[in-house]
Design an enzyme around this catalytic site. Structure first.
Site, PDB file in Angstrom:
ATOM      1  N   PRO A  90       6.435 -41.134  17.981  1.00  0.00           N
ATOM      2  CA  PRO A  90       6.950 -41.120  19.358  1.00  0.00           C
ATOM      3  C   PRO A  90       8.472 -41.260  19.418  1.00  0.00           C
ATOM      4  CG  PRO A  90       5.365 -42.939  19.020  1.00  0.00           C
ATOM      5  CD  PRO A  90       5.558 -42.274  17.703  1.00  0.00           C
ATOM      6  N   GLU A 117       1.464 -49.699  13.689  1.00  0.00           N
ATOM      7  CA  GLU A 117       2.610 -49.880  14.586  1.00  0.00           C
ATOM      8  C   GLU A 117       3.833 -49.073  14.211  1.00  0.00           C
ATOM      9  OE1 GLU A 117       0.273 -52.225  14.479  1.00  0.00           O
ATOM     10  OE2 GLU A 117       0.046 -52.059  16.632  1.00  0.00           O
ATOM     11  N   ARG A 155      -0.399 -20.245  15.235  1.00  0.00           N
ATOM     12  CA  ARG A 155      -0.719 -19.106  16.106  1.00  0.00           C
ATOM     13  C   ARG A 155       0.462 -18.166  16.300  1.00  0.00           C
ATOM     14  NH1 ARG A 155       0.587 -19.435  21.218  1.00  0.00           N
ATOM     15  NH2 ARG A 155      -1.179 -18.256  21.998  1.00  0.00           N
ATOM     16  N   ASP A 170       3.162 -15.580  26.290  1.00  0.00           N
ATOM     17  CA  ASP A 170       2.776 -16.966  26.554  1.00  0.00           C
ATOM     18  C   ASP A 170       3.741 -17.686  27.477  1.00  0.00           C
ATOM     19  OD1 ASP A 170       0.576 -17.183  24.978  1.00  0.00           O
ATOM     20  OD2 ASP A 170       1.655 -17.943  23.236  1.00  0.00           O
TER      21      ASP A 170
HETATM   22  N1  ADE Z   1       2.316 -40.799  16.796  1.00  0.00           N
HETATM   23  C1  ADE Z   1       2.013 -41.668  17.769  1.00  0.00           C
HETATM   24  N2  ADE Z   1       2.377 -41.194  18.973  1.00  0.00           N
HETATM   25  C2  ADE Z   1       2.936 -39.973  18.749  1.00  0.00           C
HETATM   26  C3  ADE Z   1       3.511 -38.977  19.578  1.00  0.00           C
HETATM   27  N3  ADE Z   1       3.616 -39.127  20.897  1.00  0.00           N
HETATM   28  N4  ADE Z   1       3.988 -37.868  18.998  1.00  0.00           N
HETATM   29  C4  ADE Z   1       3.919 -37.709  17.665  1.00  0.00           C
HETATM   30  N5  ADE Z   1       3.375 -38.600  16.827  1.00  0.00           N
HETATM   31  C5  ADE Z   1       2.890 -39.729  17.367  1.00  0.00           C
END
Ligand code: ADE
Length: 251
Positions: A90, A117, A155, A170
């Site tokens: 994230p 975590e 793809r 697309d």
């Molecule tokens: N791992 C945990 N959350 C994630 C996300 N939003 N994007 C990529 N990998 C992740």
């Protein structure tokens, strides 16, 4: 294209990547997917891949050594091609269609899946990985994110989606959302297919689709218009849509 995935859950793969268009791409040899068990590269006899965070706090952190050793094995398996190495997280840069296109032009992709975590911050610089996020939400692990990235990238490889025009048209190919699509029946529960689509008038249909793609983008994702590649016709249509929207607000 060769794709390597490093994970503590190899049994999750190929999963959704084993069916449909992606499944056929694997069977046809367009992509070669190899899955590596991170635990096999642990350094202690308990095969631990995580440990408590320095500085304290909740949860566990994935250790650096197993990822670095696994990455050495992955590189050694195909020493010729330099891979693009991704660490889904994230904290990464947001994965977009433009990134999917860039990764699709690489011959080789490696995805390192983290869990718990987080991953020791030394992993990315030591293995030369880019962190990528599939969106502003938190998953328990990188595996689903890796699958999303692989699906979007594969793809785009030639010959994977039967009709190359379908990929070219697309959403996001031109930086816009798609125009609305309909198929039979012509009317259902009081909702009718727009007349222009039944007219057989190709030029009118082309223009209608362009306008509707712009309309949707303006309504739902105006942020995309900042970077979209708009020709003169699109700019004129957009100006018309904006004028109509402003009039509608005044009325
Ligand atoms: N791992 C945990 N959350 C994630 C996300 N939003 N994007 C990529 N990998 C992740």
């Amino acid at each position: 294209m060769r794709i390597d995935v490093v994970t503590i859950f190899p049994e999750l793969f190929p999963g959704p990547l084993g069916v449909g268009v992606l499944g056929r791409a694997r069977e046809g040899g367009v992509i070669d997917l190899a899955v590596w068990d991170l635990r096999a590269y642990a350094t202690d006899r308990h095969r631990s891949v995580d440990d408590a965070p320095y500085g304290g706090g909740a949860g566990m952190v994935m250790k650096v050594e197993p990822f670095v050793r696994a990455m050495e094995a992955v590189r050694a398996a195909h020493p010729v091609t330099q891979p693009v190495v991704l660490l889904p997280s994230p904290q990464g840069a947001v994965f977009t269609q433009a990134r999917a296109r860039a990764y699709a032009s690489a011959g080789r992709l490696v995805l390192l899946c983290g869990r718990y975590e987080g991953v020791d911050d030394r992993v990315a610089p030591l293995v030369g990985a880019e962190e990528v996020s599939i969106g502003d939400y938190v998953l328990t692990g990188g595996e689903l994110a890796a699958m999303v990235i692989i699906e979007a990238v594969v793809r785009l490889r030639p010959g994977v989606v039967g009709d190359d025009a379908s990929v070219a048209g697309d959403s996001f190919a031109a930086g816009l959302l798609d125009f609305p699509q309909y198929t039979r029946p012509v009317e259902f529960h009081g909702l009718a297919v727009p007349d222009v689509l039944l007219s057989g008038h190709h030029e009118a249909i082309r223009r209608w689709r362009k306008r509707e793609a712009l309309r949707r983008t303006l309504d739902r994702r105006p942020d995309l218009l900042d970077d979209a590649a708009l020709d003169d016709e699109a700019r004129a249509l957009l100006a018309e849509l904006r004028r109509a929207a402003a009039e509608h607000r005044r009325a």
